[in-house]
Design a protein around this motif. Sequence first.
Motif, PDB file in Angstrom:
ATOM      1  N   HIS A 155      -4.435  12.423  12.950  1.00 55.61           N
ATOM      2  CA  HIS A 155      -3.339  12.727  11.636  1.00 55.61           C
ATOM      3  C   HIS A 155      -4.215  13.955  10.774  1.00 55.61           C
ATOM      4  O   HIS A 155      -3.813  14.273  10.372  1.00 55.61           O
ATOM      5  CB  HIS A 155      -2.240  11.406  11.122  1.00 55.61           C
ATOM      6  CG  HIS A 155      -1.321  11.139  12.129  1.00 55.61           C
ATOM      7  ND1 HIS A 155       0.019  11.098  12.114  1.00 55.61           N
ATOM      8  CD2 HIS A 155      -1.765  10.856  13.356  1.00 55.61           C
ATOM      9  CE1 HIS A 155       0.799  10.357  12.966  1.00 55.61           C
ATOM     10  NE2 HIS A 155       0.117  10.313  13.494  1.00 55.61           N
ATOM     11  N   ARG A 264      -0.045   9.796  -2.203  1.00 58.51           N
ATOM     12  CA  ARG A 264      -1.003   8.381  -1.775  1.00 58.51           C
ATOM     13  C   ARG A 264      -2.151   9.011  -3.055  1.00 58.51           C
ATOM     14  O   ARG A 264      -2.147   9.779  -3.702  1.00 58.51           O
ATOM     15  CB  ARG A 264      -1.761   8.332  -0.208  1.00 58.51           C
ATOM     16  CG  ARG A 264      -0.524   7.452  -0.159  1.00 58.51           C
ATOM     17  CD  ARG A 264      -1.083   7.083   1.362  1.00 58.51           C
ATOM     18  NE  ARG A 264      -2.016   8.036   1.675  1.00 58.51           N
ATOM     19  CZ  ARG A 264      -3.377   8.036   1.954  1.00 58.51           C
ATOM     20  NH1 ARG A 264      -3.775   7.032   1.188  1.00 58.51           N
ATOM     21  NH2 ARG A 264      -3.840   9.722   2.411  1.00 58.51           N
ATOM     22  N   VAL A 341       7.425   4.848  -5.180  1.00 58.88           N
ATOM     23  CA  VAL A 341       9.361   5.748  -5.537  1.00 58.88           C
ATOM     24  C   VAL A 341      10.160   5.362  -4.111  1.00 58.88           C
ATOM     25  O   VAL A 341       9.564   6.070  -3.219  1.00 58.88           O
ATOM     26  CB  VAL A 341       8.851   6.699  -6.014  1.00 58.88           C
ATOM     27  CG1 VAL A 341      10.964   7.162  -6.542  1.00 58.88           C
ATOM     28  CG2 VAL A 341       8.662   7.123  -7.180  1.00 58.88           C
ATOM     29  N   ASP A 363      -6.347  18.030   3.691  1.00 63.52           N
ATOM     30  CA  ASP A 363      -5.152  17.300   4.427  1.00 63.52           C
ATOM     31  C   ASP A 363      -4.983  17.740   5.778  1.00 63.52           C
ATOM     32  O   ASP A 363      -4.720  18.778   6.025  1.00 63.52           O
ATOM     33  CB  ASP A 363      -4.172  17.757   3.761  1.00 63.52           C
ATOM     34  CG  ASP A 363      -2.806  16.724   3.453  1.00 63.52           C
ATOM     35  OD1 ASP A 363      -3.395  15.065   3.418  1.00 63.52           O
ATOM     36  OD2 ASP A 363      -2.765  15.867   2.593  1.00 63.52           O
ATOM     37  N   MET A 365      -1.514  17.983   7.557  1.00 64.45           N
ATOM     38  CA  MET A 365      -0.335  18.079   7.402  1.00 64.45           C
ATOM     39  C   MET A 365      -0.338  18.888   5.812  1.00 64.45           C
ATOM     40  O   MET A 365      -0.203  19.730   5.362  1.00 64.45           O
ATOM     41  CB  MET A 365       0.213  17.483   8.814  1.00 64.45           C
ATOM     42  CG  MET A 365       1.500  18.134   8.603  1.00 64.45           C
ATOM     43  SD  MET A 365       1.837  20.233   8.453  1.00 64.45           S
ATOM     44  CE  MET A 365       0.999  19.961  10.553  1.00 64.45           C
ATOM     45  N   LEU A 367       3.031  15.971   4.534  1.00 64.12           N
ATOM     46  CA  LEU A 367       4.692  15.518   4.669  1.00 64.12           C
ATOM     47  C   LEU A 367       4.854  15.524   3.341  1.00 64.12           C
ATOM     48  O   LEU A 367       6.550  15.509   3.407  1.00 64.12           O
ATOM     49  CB  LEU A 367       4.822  14.383   5.555  1.00 64.12           C
ATOM     50  CG  LEU A 367       4.237  14.477   6.420  1.00 64.12           C
ATOM     51  CD1 LEU A 367       4.600  12.582   7.045  1.00 64.12           C
ATOM     52  CD2 LEU A 367       4.853  15.333   7.470  1.00 64.12           C
ATOM     53  N   GLU A 371       8.795  17.111   2.407  1.00 64.42           N
ATOM     54  CA  GLU A 371      10.507  16.869   2.432  1.00 64.42           C
ATOM     55  C   GLU A 371      10.306  17.331   0.919  1.00 64.42           C
ATOM     56  O   GLU A 371      12.103  17.330   0.939  1.00 64.42           O
ATOM     57  CB  GLU A 371       9.903  15.676   1.715  1.00 64.42           C
ATOM     58  CG  GLU A 371       8.947  14.720   2.812  1.00 64.42           C
ATOM     59  CD  GLU A 371       8.487  13.563   2.642  1.00 64.42           C
ATOM     60  OE1 GLU A 371       8.261  12.009   3.837  1.00 64.42           O
ATOM     61  OE2 GLU A 371       8.366  13.117   0.837  1.00 64.42           O
TER      62      GLU A 371
HETATM   63  P1  ADQ Z   1      -0.519  10.845   4.558  1.00 66.16           P
HETATM   64  O1  ADQ Z   1      -1.850  11.353   3.681  1.00 66.16           O
HETATM   65  O2  ADQ Z   1      -0.257   9.663   3.274  1.00 66.16           O
HETATM   66  O3  ADQ Z   1      -0.574  10.774   5.772  1.00 66.16           O
HETATM   67  P2  ADQ Z   1       1.458  12.744   3.552  1.00 66.16           P
HETATM   68  O4  ADQ Z   1       1.513  13.838   4.894  1.00 66.16           O
HETATM   69  O5  ADQ Z   1       1.911  14.060   2.599  1.00 66.16           O
HETATM   70  O6  ADQ Z   1      -0.413  12.130   3.451  1.00 66.16           O
HETATM   71  O7  ADQ Z   1       2.420  11.483   3.807  1.00 66.16           O
HETATM   72  C1  ADQ Z   1       3.023  11.414   2.503  1.00 66.16           C
HETATM   73  C2  ADQ Z   1       3.494  10.030   2.214  1.00 66.16           C
HETATM   74  O8  ADQ Z   1       4.413   8.828   1.631  1.00 66.16           O
HETATM   75  C3  ADQ Z   1       5.208  10.632   2.491  1.00 66.16           C
HETATM   76  O9  ADQ Z   1       6.459  10.740   3.682  1.00 66.16           O
HETATM   77  C4  ADQ Z   1       5.541  10.786   1.086  1.00 66.16           C
HETATM   78  O10 ADQ Z   1       7.238  10.932   0.891  1.00 66.16           O
HETATM   79  C5  ADQ Z   1       5.146   9.347   0.750  1.00 66.16           C
HETATM   80  N1  ADQ Z   1       4.499   9.077  -0.539  1.00 66.16           N
HETATM   81  C6  ADQ Z   1       3.577   9.446  -0.973  1.00 66.16           C
HETATM   82  N2  ADQ Z   1       3.672   9.024  -1.997  1.00 66.16           N
HETATM   83  C7  ADQ Z   1       4.924   7.886  -2.437  1.00 66.16           C
HETATM   84  C8  ADQ Z   1       5.128   7.257  -3.391  1.00 66.16           C
HETATM   85  N3  ADQ Z   1       4.300   7.471  -4.671  1.00 66.16           N
HETATM   86  N4  ADQ Z   1       6.371   6.958  -3.419  1.00 66.16           N
HETATM   87  C9  ADQ Z   1       6.812   6.701  -2.103  1.00 66.16           C
HETATM   88  N5  ADQ Z   1       6.740   7.575  -0.981  1.00 66.16           N
HETATM   89  C10 ADQ Z   1       4.755   8.680  -0.994  1.00 66.16           C
HETATM   90  C11 ADQ Z   1      -1.062  11.213   6.685  1.00 66.16           C
HETATM   91  C12 ADQ Z   1      -2.176  12.349   6.364  1.00 66.16           C
HETATM   92  C13 ADQ Z   1      -1.825  13.899   6.231  1.00 66.16           C
HETATM   93  C14 ADQ Z   1      -0.486  13.976   7.715  1.00 66.16           C
HETATM   94  C15 ADQ Z   1       0.133  12.417   7.887  1.00 66.16           C
HETATM   95  C16 ADQ Z   1       1.232  12.748   9.079  1.00 66.16           C
HETATM   96  O11 ADQ Z   1      -3.120  12.028   5.720  1.00 66.16           O
HETATM   97  O12 ADQ Z   1      -2.649  14.772   6.241  1.00 66.16           O
HETATM   98  O13 ADQ Z   1       0.734  14.531   7.098  1.00 66.16           O
HETATM   99  O14 ADQ Z   1      -0.483  11.529   7.710  1.00 66.16           O
HETATM  100  O15 ADQ Z   1       0.500  12.880   9.466  1.00 66.16           O
END
Ligand code: ADQ
Length: 465
Positions: A155, A264, A341, A363, A365, A367, A371
């Motif tokens: 990932h 995050r 949230v 990063d 990807m 997400l 979104e």
């Molecule tokens: P992450 O590093 O966690 O994922 P990301 O792909 O942006 O990063 O996903 C975060 C997810 O958590 C999203 O669905 C987002 O809505 C949710 N999220 C983040 N902050 C939040 C908050 N404060 N409150 C609620 N929800 C929150 C890892 C890799 C990425 C890759 C994904 C999937 O680091 O590069 O895209 O896995 O493969």
Amino acid sequence: MSRLVVVSNRVGPVKDAARAGGLAVALVEALKSRGGLWYGWSGKIEARGGDTAKVEDVGQLTLATVDLSPEEHEEYYNGFANRCLWPLFHYRTDLTAFDRRYYEGYRRVNAKFARVLLPLLRPDDTIWVHDYHLLAFGDELRQMGASQRMGFFLHIPFPAREVLTTEPHHDTMVRGLFAYDVLGFQTEQDCERFRDYVVREAGGRADGDKVYCFGRSVRLRAFPIGIDAEGFSRIAATDKDARRQFEKAKAGLGDRMQILGVDRLDYTKGIPERIRAYERLLEDYPDARRAVSFLQIAATSRGDVQEYQAMREELDGLAGHVNGTYGEFDWTPLRYLNRPVARRALAGLYRASKIGLVTPLRDGMNLVAKEYVAAQDSEDPGVLVLSRFAGAAQQMPEALIVNPYDIKGVADALQIARYMRLDERRERHKALMARLVREDVAHWRDDFLDMLAAVPRHADVAVAS
Ligand code: ADQ
């Protein structure tokens, strides 16, 4: 159809996956409709660890989990996974802990995960292993005699050879990956970097999507992960909680334009640089003052790792500085919320924001970028400002692509986004959304599993030269 067994560090939470980040969100989406077994760490730390799995059924899914001991958790999870592999694969060799004790603990836990899963497996299962916590898992399982089809998806980014080779165990790590039948990465660039390592460091060879090395071969391809674009779009437009959040946000903003960041709390996400870029916008473009409001939501993750604690302090300081310099009695330029949230409310917040600011330094990807686009009103969509170093940038060229290190460049892009005309916003959004729908999470899952189903079973493969 053979049973799908998904293996990842954490299992669930099935209901509130967003709290656990992108991987959990994606896997819940991927498993919901197909069912199967989901196996991994329970999230619990127990004095003696555990040597058997706890199995429970949740709807169509069977969850199997195992506990970790405090020592296993420290060495495998906090140590090698999050203080070595995570920074290393995101090009932060300055933050990487090169500690052999961590590596040994990581190997031990990967072996334990394999040992505990083995009795639960059926001969014709298809095993799909996820992410950097489990690089060595396939190798361990094969050594125990497993011959099921087994694929691995990374990932996070696969790093450049020069970066990877700073880690003393790089050779064993990459060799271990050849126990899998299919290797999936987020982008074509990740695949290129893997091939480059294999050919130039390990003396292997690449031929199309096949890579030969260490007396074995593996199929390699980019499978850019997606979201449930239509589902998320529907939630943003029609769900009760999403609407409520949308209305609340709009009422609070009045005529102001909201810029939104959601992450995050992680040093890879470029949050300090982003705040500096926002400050630069206010400095260089006085017309932006009082006309915008930046909301940064950053939920704490990996709170026991020291670098993450330091980051929290840094962000508190930066946010205070912007508000101290530019704030007015009736205008707070930046609001910074250090908490998660709920997913539906988040959809409403995305929709209420005219600019989505997604500027990771690296990063796999991202997400959040997807979104944000899916949540927009197609009649009056907002603008996505996206880092070129997010894997998502490869699929989203209609976003305003920026270099997150270039503070002035990001500030300028924000100014362009503020004034982008409706017809251009619509056009860009239409193209982005069409691709999001086509390349959604179901497509990602099916694409990967189709490729895995097409390879000969591991047991039948003649050793390739
Ligand atoms: P992450 O590093 O966690 O994922 P990301 O792909 O942006 O990063 O996903 C975060 C997810 O958590 C999203 O669905 C987002 O809505 C949710 N999220 C983040 N902050 C939040 C908050 N404060 N409150 C609620 N929800 C929150 C890892 C890799 C990425 C890759 C994904 C999937 O680091 O590069 O895209 O896995 O493969």
